[in-house]
Design a protein around this motif. Structure first.
Motif: not given
Length: 145
Positions: A111-122
């Protein structure tokens, strides 16, 4: 930006996830992988094994353009590096950081969760064997200016 993301996906699939060859270490005891197409270069360097810290970065014409740091650990002996690499091979255009939102095979679940987009994320990824969490990794990054 799309061409850079396409390059990043090919680089990831050709290096760690694809069992690419390691290159000479840039630091004592680091594990390093590289990939290049034209003026684009990708480097992945990490330290450790069962507990690890690393960085992936892309250069355009030898100028740093994008980078991601990651840190993770194994939580149980049932962990499979082969399953992790298999999940990472399924990296997507929509989420080009680590692996897909969800990937399953046999008794393993990624499972993988991401906040943000390619320019700024975690983000955060985890692997379960049956219902037990056996791996976790946090990551963050974005464009370098």
């Amino acid at each position: 930006m799309d061409s850079l993301i396409d390059f990043l996906i090919r680089a990831k699939q050709a290096t760690y996830a694809g069992n690419g060859a390691h290159v000479a270490s840039c630091r004592p005891n680091s594990k390093d992988l590289t990939y290049q197409e034209g003026d684009l270069s990708y480097y992945d360097t990490y330290l450790g094994g069962s507990h690890f810290i690393g960085e992936e970065a892309v250069w355009r014409a030898e100028i740093p353009y994008w980078a991601m740091n990651y840190s993770g650990r194994l939580l149980d002996d049932s962990f499979s590096f082969d399953f992790l690499k298999e999940a990472l091979l399924h990296v997507t255009l929509e989420q080009p950081y680590r692996g897909p939102v969800l990937y399953q095979r046999d008794s393993f679940t990624y499972k993988c969760t991401v906040n943000g987009d390619f320019t700024w994320f975690y983000g955060y990824e985890e692997i379960y064997f049956r219902d037990q969490k056996i791996y976790e990794c946090g990551f963050h990054g974005g464009l370098v200016k």
